[in-house]
Design a protein around this motif. Structure first.
Motif, PDB file in Angstrom:
ATOM      1  N   SER A  68      -7.759 -16.171 -14.316  1.00 51.50           N
ATOM      2  CA  SER A  68      -6.781 -15.361 -15.031  1.00 51.50           C
ATOM      3  C   SER A  68      -5.478 -16.148 -15.128  1.00 51.50           C
ATOM      4  CB  SER A  68      -6.514 -14.060 -14.278  1.00 51.50           C
ATOM      5  OG  SER A  68      -5.301 -13.479 -14.723  1.00 51.50           O
ATOM      6  N   PRO A  69      -4.818 -16.129 -16.289  1.00 53.50           N
ATOM      7  CA  PRO A  69      -3.552 -16.864 -16.429  1.00 53.50           C
ATOM      8  C   PRO A  69      -2.481 -16.471 -15.416  1.00 53.50           C
ATOM      9  CG  PRO A  69      -4.394 -16.293 -18.583  1.00 53.50           C
ATOM     10  CD  PRO A  69      -5.279 -15.590 -17.584  1.00 53.50           C
ATOM     11  N   LYS A  70      -2.586 -15.280 -14.836  1.00 50.09           N
ATOM     12  CA  LYS A  70      -1.553 -14.896 -13.865  1.00 50.09           C
ATOM     13  C   LYS A  70      -1.670 -15.696 -12.571  1.00 50.09           C
ATOM     14  CE  LYS A  70      -4.016 -10.820 -12.005  1.00 50.09           C
ATOM     15  NZ  LYS A  70      -3.933  -9.347 -11.889  1.00 50.09           N
ATOM     16  N   TYR A  71      -2.799 -16.399 -12.390  1.00 48.15           N
ATOM     17  CA  TYR A  71      -2.988 -17.222 -11.199  1.00 48.15           C
ATOM     18  C   TYR A  71      -2.822 -18.715 -11.481  1.00 48.15           C
ATOM     19  CZ  TYR A  71      -5.037 -12.934  -9.310  1.00 48.15           C
ATOM     20  OH  TYR A  71      -5.246 -11.638  -8.897  1.00 48.15           O
ATOM     21  N   ARG A  80      -9.638  -9.532 -20.555  1.00 48.95           N
ATOM     22  CA  ARG A  80      -8.844  -9.715 -19.334  1.00 48.95           C
ATOM     23  C   ARG A  80      -7.950 -10.949 -19.445  1.00 48.95           C
ATOM     24  NH1 ARG A  80     -11.341 -11.451 -13.422  1.00 48.95           N
ATOM     25  NH2 ARG A  80      -9.334 -11.755 -12.361  1.00 48.95           N
ATOM     26  N   TRP A  81      -8.525 -12.056 -19.902  1.00 48.25           N
ATOM     27  CA  TRP A  81      -7.772 -13.309 -19.980  1.00 48.25           C
ATOM     28  C   TRP A  81      -6.576 -13.164 -20.920  1.00 48.25           C
ATOM     29  CZ3 TRP A  81      -5.681 -17.154 -22.815  1.00 48.25           C
ATOM     30  CH2 TRP A  81      -5.485 -18.398 -22.216  1.00 48.25           C
ATOM     31  N   LEU A  82      -6.802 -12.617 -22.096  1.00 49.42           N
ATOM     32  CA  LEU A  82      -5.729 -12.516 -23.093  1.00 49.42           C
ATOM     33  C   LEU A  82      -4.641 -11.534 -22.655  1.00 49.42           C
ATOM     34  CD1 LEU A  82      -7.953 -12.578 -26.293  1.00 49.42           C
ATOM     35  CD2 LEU A  82      -6.339 -14.355 -25.558  1.00 49.42           C
ATOM     36  N   GLU A 109      -0.682 -12.763 -22.085  1.00 54.44           N
ATOM     37  CA  GLU A 109       0.500 -12.159 -22.707  1.00 54.44           C
ATOM     38  C   GLU A 109       1.684 -12.131 -21.746  1.00 54.44           C
ATOM     39  OE1 GLU A 109       1.467 -10.615 -25.704  1.00 54.44           O
ATOM     40  OE2 GLU A 109      -0.211 -11.768 -26.509  1.00 54.44           O
ATOM     41  N   ASN A 110       1.401 -11.947 -20.468  1.00 55.50           N
ATOM     42  CA  ASN A 110       2.465 -11.805 -19.477  1.00 55.50           C
ATOM     43  C   ASN A 110       2.759 -13.093 -18.713  1.00 55.50           C
ATOM     44  OD1 ASN A 110       2.821  -8.973 -19.960  1.00 55.50           O
ATOM     45  ND2 ASN A 110       0.917  -8.611 -18.828  1.00 55.50           N
ATOM     46  N   ARG A 168       5.564 -20.536 -23.604  1.00 60.14           N
ATOM     47  CA  ARG A 168       6.522 -20.466 -24.704  1.00 60.14           C
ATOM     48  C   ARG A 168       5.845 -19.906 -25.960  1.00 60.14           C
ATOM     49  NH1 ARG A 168       9.460 -26.422 -23.977  1.00 60.14           N
ATOM     50  NH2 ARG A 168      10.533 -25.913 -22.007  1.00 60.14           N
ATOM     51  N   ASP A 169       6.620 -19.207 -26.758  1.00 57.70           N
ATOM     52  CA  ASP A 169       6.072 -18.577 -27.956  1.00 57.70           C
ATOM     53  C   ASP A 169       5.448 -19.588 -28.904  1.00 57.70           C
ATOM     54  OD1 ASP A 169       6.832 -16.087 -27.046  1.00 57.70           O
ATOM     55  OD2 ASP A 169       8.675 -16.005 -28.230  1.00 57.70           O
TER      56      ASP A 169
END
Length: 293
Positions: A231-234, A264-266, A270-271, A275-276
């Motif tokens: 997950s990108p949060k990790y 889940r990944w996307l 998002e959070n 960078r945009d």
């Protein structure tokens, strides 16, 4: 029908054909999948409800996400029969509005692997090959695999290598015989030197060798990183830092479906602090260029 990139919102470069499409499950396969499910907190593996390739196509079509999909041939190390590369490619051809076919051949098959690879590329439209050094039990820079890589470079297709820690065998007795050392991304550096025109993807945040992976991708023009399996949060801070700067054109969206869903990944992406201007590169543009779509 073919892939309509204007209608596609993202390209997932890392999805698995986990459910056997040409034979029944082998002894021990259920336990293996249950171990994977526990590692990824994925209930489907526990319940024996892994998606077929056709079900994967329907899932991704509904979300307007293109998907690179592949089986993994690790017969030598695991004793599990491999899935049919031809059958996966045929299903992809029937769903070519959403699926992009990759294949897998155990590199220990030597020149037989090279011959099969050329046939799959020319006769079945396969666009790349998945290697899992830990699961297949080999050093990526072992010369025995070089005839295989020569074919991939000559034919202009992609080589995708698992790197870093793996959920395969995690928590199982003896790790199911899997040796993590084979997935150190620094071994990919040799391949990038010896095959400078071979397009290479290093899969996953490469724990515990993240900085080695970043160094190889930064130094070698033909090496990319997919962000699947986590997950990108990790994501490690340094990975995000490089994705936002030096390697912004080298990072690729990958989920590791069905272990991790793109939903889940996307949602976590998002959070995450990307960078945009980098987000569309990761989600679609970099893969579009790399895969020559």
């Amino acid at each position: 029908m073919s892939l309509d990139l204007d209608n596609i919102v993202a390209i997932d470069v890392h999805t698995h054909a986990e459910e056997p499409c040409n034979h029944a499950r082998d002894d021990g396969y259920n336990e293996f999948q249950q171990g994977m499910a526990a590692y990824f907190k994925n209930p489907a593996g526990h319940q024996g409800m892994l998606p077929s390739v056709e079900e994967t196509a329907a899932y991704y079509r509904e979300r307007r996400i293109a998907a690179v999909i592949f089986p993994v041939d690790a017969e030598r190390e695991t004793g599990f029969h491999r899935y049919s590369n031809e059958e996966v490619a045929e299903i992809c051809a029937a769903n070519d509005d959403i699926l992009i076919p990759f294949a897998s051949i155990d590199p220990w098959k030597g020149r037989m692997a090279a011959r099969e690879a050329r046939r799959l590329i020319r006769d079945h439209g396969v666009r790349g090959f998945k290697f899992h050094p830990t699961y297949q039990g080999f050093w990526p820079n072992d010369r025995m695999a070089y005839p295989f890589y020569e074919v991939l470079e000559e034919e202009g297709v992609v080589a995708l290598f698992h790197t870093g820690q793996t959920g395969v065998g995690s928590g199982m007795r003896g790790g199911m015989g899997m040796r993590l050392k084979y997935s150190n991304p620094m071994t990919i550096d040799d391949i990038a030197v010896d095959f400078p025109d071979l397009r290479i993807i290093m899969a996953h945040p490469s724990f515990p060798w993240q900085e080695e992976a970043l160094a190889v991708a930064q130094h070698k023009a033909n090496v990319y990183i997919d962000l699947s399996g986590w997950s990108p949060k990790y994501f490690p801070e340094i990975l995000v830092k490089y994705a936002n700067s030096l390697l912004k054109k080298k990072m690729l969206f990958g989920s590791d479906w069905p272990a991790i869903t793109p939903d889940r990944w996307l949602a976590d992406f998002e959070n995450a602090p990307f960078r945009d201007e980098v987000r569309p590169l990761i989600l679609k543009d970099n893969a579009r260029r790399l895969l020559n779509l």
